[in-house]
Design a protein around this motif. Structure first.
Motif, PDB file in Angstrom:
ATOM      1  N   GLU A 161       0.863  -1.173   0.000  1.00 66.67           N
ATOM      2  CA  GLU A 161       0.000   0.000   0.000  1.00 66.67           C
ATOM      3  C   GLU A 161       0.904   1.228   0.000  1.00 66.67           C
ATOM      4  O   GLU A 161       1.920   1.268   0.703  1.00 66.67           O
ATOM      5  N   ALA A 162       0.588   2.220  -0.809  1.00 58.79           N
ATOM      6  CA  ALA A 162       1.499   3.339  -1.044  1.00 58.79           C
ATOM      7  C   ALA A 162       1.861   4.093   0.238  1.00 58.79           C
ATOM      8  O   ALA A 162       3.026   4.430   0.471  1.00 58.79           O
ATOM      9  N   THR A 163       0.871   4.379   1.079  1.00 59.80           N
ATOM     10  CA  THR A 163       1.158   5.101   2.315  1.00 59.80           C
ATOM     11  C   THR A 163       2.043   4.277   3.241  1.00 59.80           C
ATOM     12  O   THR A 163       2.959   4.788   3.879  1.00 59.80           O
ATOM     13  N   ASP A 164       1.806   2.968   3.282  1.00 55.97           N
ATOM     14  CA  ASP A 164       2.607   2.079   4.127  1.00 55.97           C
ATOM     15  C   ASP A 164       4.062   2.058   3.680  1.00 55.97           C
ATOM     16  O   ASP A 164       4.976   1.963   4.509  1.00 55.97           O
ATOM     17  N   VAL A 165       4.294   2.149   2.385  1.00 51.34           N
ATOM     18  CA  VAL A 165       5.664   2.198   1.865  1.00 51.34           C
ATOM     19  C   VAL A 165       6.421   3.382   2.455  1.00 51.34           C
ATOM     20  O   VAL A 165       7.597   3.268   2.844  1.00 51.34           O
ATOM     21  N   LEU A 166       5.739   4.520   2.543  1.00 55.91           N
ATOM     22  CA  LEU A 166       6.387   5.712   3.099  1.00 55.91           C
ATOM     23  C   LEU A 166       6.524   5.624   4.619  1.00 55.91           C
ATOM     24  O   LEU A 166       7.562   5.976   5.181  1.00 55.91           O
ATOM     25  N   LEU A 167       5.483   5.170   5.282  1.00 54.07           N
ATOM     26  CA  LEU A 167       5.511   5.094   6.741  1.00 54.07           C
ATOM     27  C   LEU A 167       6.627   4.194   7.248  1.00 54.07           C
ATOM     28  O   LEU A 167       7.333   4.521   8.211  1.00 54.07           O
ATOM     29  N   ARG A 168       6.819   3.058   6.589  1.00 57.44           N
ATOM     30  CA  ARG A 168       7.772   2.057   7.057  1.00 57.44           C
ATOM     31  C   ARG A 168       9.053   2.025   6.242  1.00 57.44           C
ATOM     32  O   ARG A 168       9.940   1.209   6.515  1.00 57.44           O
ATOM     33  N   ARG A 169       9.126   2.908   5.247  1.00 60.65           N
ATOM     34  CA  ARG A 169      10.292   2.926   4.367  1.00 60.65           C
ATOM     35  C   ARG A 169      10.594   1.514   3.861  1.00 60.65           C
ATOM     36  O   ARG A 169      11.693   0.982   3.991  1.00 60.65           O
ATOM     37  N   ARG A 170       9.568   0.901   3.270  1.00 62.21           N
ATOM     38  CA  ARG A 170       9.697  -0.450   2.743  1.00 62.21           C
ATOM     39  C   ARG A 170      10.782  -0.501   1.668  1.00 62.21           C
ATOM     40  O   ARG A 170      10.752   0.277   0.708  1.00 62.21           O
ATOM     41  N   PRO A 171      11.740  -1.409   1.777  1.00 60.57           N
ATOM     42  CA  PRO A 171      12.744  -1.537   0.713  1.00 60.57           C
ATOM     43  C   PRO A 171      12.138  -2.228  -0.501  1.00 60.57           C
ATOM     44  O   PRO A 171      11.400  -3.215  -0.372  1.00 60.57           O
ATOM     45  N   LEU A 172      12.405  -1.695  -1.673  1.00 63.71           N
ATOM     46  CA  LEU A 172      11.891  -2.267  -2.916  1.00 63.71           C
ATOM     47  C   LEU A 172      13.018  -2.945  -3.693  1.00 63.71           C
ATOM     48  O   LEU A 172      14.124  -2.408  -3.774  1.00 63.71           O
ATOM     49  N   ARG A 198      -0.358  18.768  -6.176  1.00 65.34           N
ATOM     50  CA  ARG A 198       0.833  18.008  -6.547  1.00 65.34           C
ATOM     51  C   ARG A 198       1.683  17.645  -5.338  1.00 65.34           C
ATOM     52  O   ARG A 198       2.263  16.550  -5.270  1.00 65.34           O
ATOM     53  N   GLU A 199       1.765  18.528  -4.359  1.00 68.25           N
ATOM     54  CA  GLU A 199       2.635  18.321  -3.196  1.00 68.25           C
ATOM     55  C   GLU A 199       2.270  17.061  -2.414  1.00 68.25           C
ATOM     56  O   GLU A 199       3.122  16.484  -1.728  1.00 68.25           O
ATOM     57  N   GLN A 200       1.023  16.600  -2.529  1.00 67.24           N
ATOM     58  CA  GLN A 200       0.596  15.399  -1.816  1.00 67.24           C
ATOM     59  C   GLN A 200       1.394  14.173  -2.264  1.00 67.24           C
ATOM     60  O   GLN A 200       1.615  13.243  -1.485  1.00 67.24           O
ATOM     61  N   PHE A 201       1.842  14.181  -3.536  1.00 72.77           N
ATOM     62  CA  PHE A 201       2.458  12.990  -4.115  1.00 72.77           C
ATOM     63  C   PHE A 201       3.978  13.086  -4.229  1.00 72.77           C
ATOM     64  O   PHE A 201       4.621  12.111  -4.617  1.00 72.77           O
ATOM     65  N   VAL A 202       4.532  14.221  -3.897  1.00 71.47           N
ATOM     66  CA  VAL A 202       5.988  14.407  -4.018  1.00 71.47           C
ATOM     67  C   VAL A 202       6.765  13.447  -3.118  1.00 71.47           C
ATOM     68  O   VAL A 202       7.758  12.848  -3.568  1.00 71.47           O
ATOM     69  N   PRO A 203       6.385  13.223  -1.855  1.00 69.50           N
ATOM     70  CA  PRO A 203       7.145  12.279  -1.031  1.00 69.50           C
ATOM     71  C   PRO A 203       7.206  10.873  -1.617  1.00 69.50           C
ATOM     72  O   PRO A 203       8.253  10.221  -1.557  1.00 69.50           O
ATOM     73  N   LEU A 204       6.109  10.408  -2.201  1.00 66.51           N
ATOM     74  CA  LEU A 204       6.117   9.088  -2.823  1.00 66.51           C
ATOM     75  C   LEU A 204       7.041   9.070  -4.026  1.00 66.51           C
ATOM     76  O   LEU A 204       7.831   8.129  -4.216  1.00 66.51           O
ATOM     77  N   GLN A 205       6.965  10.095  -4.852  1.00 62.31           N
ATOM     78  CA  GLN A 205       7.839  10.180  -6.024  1.00 62.31           C
ATOM     79  C   GLN A 205       9.310  10.172  -5.613  1.00 62.31           C
ATOM     80  O   GLN A 205      10.121   9.427  -6.178  1.00 62.31           O
ATOM     81  N   GLU A 206       9.653  10.973  -4.631  1.00 56.92           N
ATOM     82  CA  GLU A 206      11.049  11.073  -4.208  1.00 56.92           C
ATOM     83  C   GLU A 206      11.550   9.753  -3.628  1.00 56.92           C
ATOM     84  O   GLU A 206      12.694   9.362  -3.859  1.00 56.92           O
ATOM     85  N   TYR A 207      10.678   9.064  -2.899  1.00 53.32           N
ATOM     86  CA  TYR A 207      11.113   7.794  -2.318  1.00 53.32           C
ATOM     87  C   TYR A 207      11.343   6.748  -3.407  1.00 53.32           C
ATOM     88  O   TYR A 207      12.331   6.009  -3.381  1.00 53.32           O
ATOM     89  N   LEU A 208      10.447   6.682  -4.377  1.00 55.63           N
ATOM     90  CA  LEU A 208      10.601   5.708  -5.456  1.00 55.63           C
ATOM     91  C   LEU A 208      11.846   5.985  -6.292  1.00 55.63           C
ATOM     92  O   LEU A 208      12.486   5.058  -6.813  1.00 55.63           O
ATOM     93  N   LEU A 209      12.214   7.252  -6.401  1.00 46.71           N
ATOM     94  CA  LEU A 209      13.409   7.599  -7.183  1.00 46.71           C
ATOM     95  C   LEU A 209      14.702   7.175  -6.501  1.00 46.71           C
ATOM     96  O   LEU A 209      15.765   7.225  -7.123  1.00 46.71           O
ATOM     97  N   THR A 210      14.633   6.747  -5.259  1.00 41.25           N
ATOM     98  CA  THR A 210      15.832   6.191  -4.622  1.00 41.25           C
ATOM     99  C   THR A 210      16.080   4.751  -5.067  1.00 41.25           C
ATOM    100  O   THR A 210      17.157   4.195  -4.821  1.00 41.25           O
ATOM    101  N   PHE A 211      15.096   4.150  -5.739  1.00 37.98           N
ATOM    102  CA  PHE A 211      15.227   2.775  -6.217  1.00 37.98           C
ATOM    103  C   PHE A 211      15.254   2.671  -7.741  1.00 37.98           C
ATOM    104  O   PHE A 211      15.762   1.692  -8.290  1.00 37.98           O
ATOM    105  N   TYR A 212      14.675   3.660  -8.415  1.00 36.04           N
ATOM    106  CA  TYR A 212      14.523   3.593  -9.866  1.00 36.04           C
ATOM    107  C   TYR A 212      15.032   4.876 -10.503  1.00 36.04           C
ATOM    108  O   TYR A 212      14.960   5.948  -9.892  1.00 36.04           O
ATOM    109  N   PRO A 213      15.514   4.788 -11.752  1.00 33.31           N
ATOM    110  CA  PRO A 213      15.947   6.011 -12.449  1.00 33.31           C
ATOM    111  C   PRO A 213      14.760   6.895 -12.804  1.00 33.31           C
ATOM    112  O   PRO A 213      13.623   6.427 -12.927  1.00 33.31           O
TER     113      PRO A 213
END
Length: 282
Positions: A161-172, A198-213
């Protein structure tokens, strides 16, 4: 001798589903068109059916096979925490089951795929002496695979779940397909009353960019809920995720394909499988 003995009690008709006080069924994603025969039988055997569904024509159809139907959608309130809404839904079903069992809860998709009322009812039923049976339905994951035209067997799959990924910093794992549920409501526990900035989704975008180009292509899938409609599959670069989710429908699912292939580590097993024809060369 097969003839019935005169005056003997008739053989009871076999029950088509297990006895239950509360039956919880999944209605699929396209309303009555994906309602299984098993689910229909549960609804028919119930004195009262509660519906949580956004599928096409579902409440209207259920009314043709159950004498009493209540659509629990009225409990959703903009700005109210969804957990409180789910608790009220569960309470209504449990209360009705005490008074007029058996009852049915018919939920969108699959009862065990991101459907918290199912968990609340299953936990609460034994406390009031009720027996619950849960029956499968077509989930958003099933329709997602059809919309993408893909098989999960090649690289496996990881789902969060997207919010859970941020809350727990799930490794992908970037070599495994990723599915993120509810990215369009990430970070908000309430029932939304309007679209997000847009600001609502920036944290998710930034976190995913730590795993993907940044230029990695991802897909936002919105499965159809009407039999004559078409599902929407939108492809875009991950670096534009925040913009793409802004104003998107709240039912979208994010699909992230692998960015790399994990190399084979067990060469001996691979050689054996190739020699025996168990697999094609990797």
């Amino acid at each position: 001798m097969n003839a019935a003995v005169e005056g003997a009690p008739a053989t009871p008709r076999p029950q088509l589903v297990w006895p239950f006080d509360i039956g919880i069924v999944g209605t699929g994603i396209v309303g009555s068109h994906q309602l299984t025969r098993e689910a229909e039988e549960v609804i028919r055997r119930s004195n009262h059916t509660f519906v949580i569904s956004s599928g096409y024509g579902l409440p209207e159809y259920v009314k043709t096979i159950c004498p009493k139907v209540t659509d629990l959608g009225y409990l959703y309130e903009p700005g109210l925490n969804r957990l409180h809404t789910y608790q009220r839904m569960a309470a209504e079903v449990l209360s009705a089951a005490v008074a007029e069992r058996p009852v049915c809860l018919a939920v969108y998709g699959h009862p065990w795929v991101y459907c918290h009322p199912t968990a609340l009812i299953v936990r609460g039923a034994p406390l009031v002496g009720l027996h619950v049976e849960v029956f499968a339905g077509v989930s958003a994951f099933d329709t997602l695979l059809v919309d993408l035209g893909t098989d999960i067997a090649e690289n496996g799959i990881q789902m969060y779940e997207a919010t859970d990924v941020l809350l727990r910093r799930r490794p992908l794992q970037p070599d495994v397909t990723t599915v993120l549920w509810q990215p369009t409501v990430v970070g908000d526990p309430t029932y939304p009353s309007s679209s997000y900035a847009r600001e609502q989704f920036v944290p998710l975008q930034e976190y995913l960019l730590t795993f993907y180009p940044a230029d990695h292509l991802v897909k936002l899938i919105i499965s159809k809920t009407h039999p004559l409609a078409q599902s929407t599959v939108k492809t875009f670069e991950l670096s534009t995720l925040a913009e793409q989710l802004t104003g998107a429908p709240s039912v979208g699912t994010l699909y992230i394909p692998p960015v790399v292939d994990r190399p084979v580590e067990d060469d001996a097993l691979l050689d054996y499988m190739v020699k025996t024809g168990s697999t094609a060369p990797v």
